[in-house]
Design a protein around this motif. Structure first.
Motif, PDB file in Angstrom:
ATOM      1  N   UNK A 189       0.854  -1.208   0.000  1.00 28.43           N
ATOM      2  CA  UNK A 189       0.000   0.000   0.000  1.00 28.43           C
ATOM      3  C   UNK A 189       0.884   1.250   0.000  1.00 28.43           C
ATOM      4  N   UNK A 190       1.923   1.206   0.816  1.00 27.02           N
ATOM      5  CA  UNK A 190       2.829   2.371   0.872  1.00 27.02           C
ATOM      6  C   UNK A 190       3.434   2.655  -0.489  1.00 27.02           C
ATOM      7  N   UNK A 191       3.917   1.602  -1.151  1.00 24.90           N
ATOM      8  CA  UNK A 191       4.562   1.782  -2.461  1.00 24.90           C
ATOM      9  C   UNK A 191       3.583   2.445  -3.431  1.00 24.90           C
ATOM     10  N   UNK A 192       2.350   1.994  -3.413  1.00 19.93           N
ATOM     11  CA  UNK A 192       1.353   2.551  -4.332  1.00 19.93           C
ATOM     12  C   UNK A 192       1.017   3.996  -3.990  1.00 19.93           C
ATOM     13  N   UNK A 193       0.967   4.282  -2.697  1.00 19.12           N
ATOM     14  CA  UNK A 193       0.667   5.672  -2.293  1.00 19.12           C
ATOM     15  C   UNK A 193       1.816   6.599  -2.661  1.00 19.12           C
TER      16      UNK A 193
END
Ligand code: DCS
Length: 599
Positions: A189-193
């Protein structure tokens, strides 16, 4: 001309009423004119008639005298003025208007031919910065880092100067430094954000699970952009997630407006201590042993530490009578106890409080009208869940109801601990309960002075309090990763405590929670004498020798506080399962040799 411009610009003194009031425009006009005047005068008076020349000279002298009525100006302009008219400079320093001046101009009034005298020195800096101590990253760690450089050298040169190949950093609860893997869903999720291009790419679903993509989209819809400041208290949707988490954990309502997201729990603790401490007559009750964030911050803010001892013999039990003793002791010295800090589960001691004990503590704070600061960063690290499950102070207070009405409680949590272990992301929160709206407004102001908690950390907080749920694609992986980390931590805690208890003169309470063992070491008299002769606390002396013999970096008990005449050290049980057995063996070998040497 550029130099001249700089010099002229520095003549305007921002501290001077004359320069800063309505005359400012007038001053800048004079400055503007003066530039040309000086230039013309310096260029050649022959170009002008004698009367014009006199007028210009008069204007220049007027401006110079005006400048001198400002109480300060810079060395450089002083020098120029002195050259022009041999006028004695005023002797104060100015605040430059233009940052270029900082780079180009010497900023004091010293004769620049004499050696530079530093204005900020150990003697004149804030004294409490010097007296504050933080052992978790203190002398031992500095030594360890130096040894790590030697090891690098050893590796490069193929030599063998030291009897070990690496430093094992057991000094700090930093799980991922010791190879704990991050939870996959969180990082996805962090990578996508962090990378909207990835989130919007046509192939994103080939790489990321659908629930991670959906979560990132949802978060980004409320956050907007991780590179922008959020509100001072944090992103509204994350505050709501935290409130929902607290509600489901405690079975009592939580209000998002009482939650402040922070860069880790440390910032939140410091913010509260900042509010509570006015001077040395304000005291904060802290456990002994304690996590030195508290002792260091109390010192930094010029308050008084009021230690209450945990009882090692009863598994680091917290006794209400000891709270009373510590409180009365402070009052008898003219100190006002303002707050009581409870670390549950404990650091460095690892004890977990039971609900009855917590009720006593709450009643004590209520009776004494002091704020309860509940540090609950290790709430997921409880290894005795069957007998003593984690219960939050918020729940205890709410369950006690009318009996403790009005009590002021602030609870802290963090993404750094538990199975999350995302220390580097700096995420955390505090929840206020019973704090007045006026004080809350001041807390808000403090938060806004720091602009906002970092947004990436806020995302991790959201993920911690809202992990995947049953039925979602990532749920099984999440549960597997979470349980693997937790079960392994529990095994490692048992292994380490058993190994320590097997050593001569060492006793170690079984860690019920957190990430640390805090064994007591009974040092031979000769070792104590030698330590003192070397100007070291005996436990620090032991830890230094352990480091130098094995590469294992632990923290002496003196850094956390301990009963006089007792010696401890704190070690994490975070080295990987493969590594921990080796750590235990190396500590055991070292200890045997140490005891034999000093017997
Ligand atoms: N409270 C306690 C009891 C802690 O142990 C720590 C960190 C914090 C607060 C602050 O954590 P964050 O700011 O990262 O949220 N523990 C330190 C320790 O003893 N070892 O590692 C860090």
């Amino acid at each position: 001309m550029t130099i001249l411009n700089h010099v002229i610009a520095t003549w305007r003194n921002p501290n001077c009423d004359f320069c800063n009031n309505s005359n400012r425009l007038f001053v800048s006009k004079i400055q503007f004119n003066c530039k040309f005047l000086i230039l013309f005068i310096l260029m050649n008076p022959i170009f002008f008639s004698f009367s014009n020349y006199l007028i210009m000279l008069f204007l220049l002298v007027y401006y110079i005298s005006r400048t001198l009525t400002c109480n300060t100006y810079l060395g450089r302009s002083t020098k120029l003025l002195s050259t022009l008219g041999n006028i004695k400079p005023n002797t104060q320093t100015t605040i430059p208007l233009n940052t270029n001046n900082i780079l180009n101009t010497k900023m004091d009034n010293q004769d620049i031919s004499t050696p530079y005298t530093k204005s900020l020195t150990l003697d004149n800096m804030c004294p409490t910065v010097k007296t504050a101590q933080y052992a978790v990253r203190g002398e031992l760690v500095i030594r360890a880092e130096n040894i790590a450089h030697l090891l690098e050298k050893q590796k490069k040169e193929g030599t063998k100067l030291l009897p070990f190949n690496e430093i094992v950093y057991c000094n700090i609860g930093n799980p991922q430094q010791l190879k704990q893997q991050p939870i996959s869903f969180f990082r996805q999720v962090l990578a996508l954000c962090e990378c909207p291009e990835l989130l919007n790419s046509a192939h994103v679903d080939k790489v990321f699970p659908a629930d991670a993509i959906a979560r990132a989209r949802e978060l980004m819809a409320s956050i907007g952009n991780t590179g922008a400041y959020s509100g001072s208290q944090g992103v509204a949707s994350v505050l709501k997630s935290v409130a929902a988490f607290i509600e489901s954990r405690d079975g009592h309502a939580a209000d998002p407006s009482n939650i402040f997201l922070t860069d880790g729990a440390s910032v939140a603790v410091q913010r509260m201590l900042r509010l509570l401490i006015r001077d040395r007559s304000d005291g904060i009750m802290i456990p002994i042993p304690q996590y030195p964030l508290y002792s260091a911050t109390i010192e930094l803010y010029g308050g008084s530490q009021l230690g209450y001892y945990l009882n090692e013999e009863s598994g680091w039990g917290l006794e209400a009578s000891e709270l009373e003793r510590s409180y009365n002791d402070a009052v008898s010295k003219g100190i006002t106890p303002r707050a009581l800090v409870i670390i549950n589960p404990g650091n460095p001691t690892g004890q977990t409080l039971d609900a009855a004990n917590m009720r006593e503590i709450v009643a004590f704070c209520h009776r004494k009208r002091i704020v309860l600061l509940a540090d609950e960063v290790y709430q997921e690290n409880v290894y005795v869940k069957e007998t003593k499950p984690f219960v939050s102070f918020k729940k205890v207070v709410m369950d006690m109801g009318k009996e403790v009405e009005g009590l002021e409680l602030v609870s802290f949590h963090s993404v750094s601990k538990g199975f999350v272990g995302e220390c580097g992301k700096r995420g955390g929160y505090m929840e206020l309960h019973g704090i007045t709206n006026e004080v809350k407004a001041e807390i808000y102001k403090l938060a806004s002075i720091g602009l906002c908690p970092n947004v990436t950390g806020q995302i991790v907080v959201d993920l911690m309090v809202r992990p995947p749920v049953a039925g979602e694609q990532s749920y099984d992986t999440y549960v597997k990763e979470r349980d693997t980390i937790f079960d392994s931590l529990k095994r490692r805690a048992n292994l380490l405590a058993a190994a320590l208890n097997g050593l001569e003169g060492v006793t170690c309470n079984q860690p019920e929670g957190a990430m640390y063992a805090f064994p007591q070491i009974r040092l031979p008299a000769r070792a104590i004498e030698e330590a003192k002769a070397n100007g070291k606390a005996p436990d620090a002396y032991y830890c230094i020798q352990l480091l130098e013999a094995t590469g294992i970096c632990v923290v002496p008990g003196s850094g956390f506080g301990q009963k006089d005449g007792t010696y401890h050290f704190r070690t994490t049980f975070l080295p990987s399962e493969q590594a921990i057995q080796g750590v235990c063996t190396r500590i055991a070998d070292f200890h045997k040799n140490f005891m034999a040497k000093y017997k």
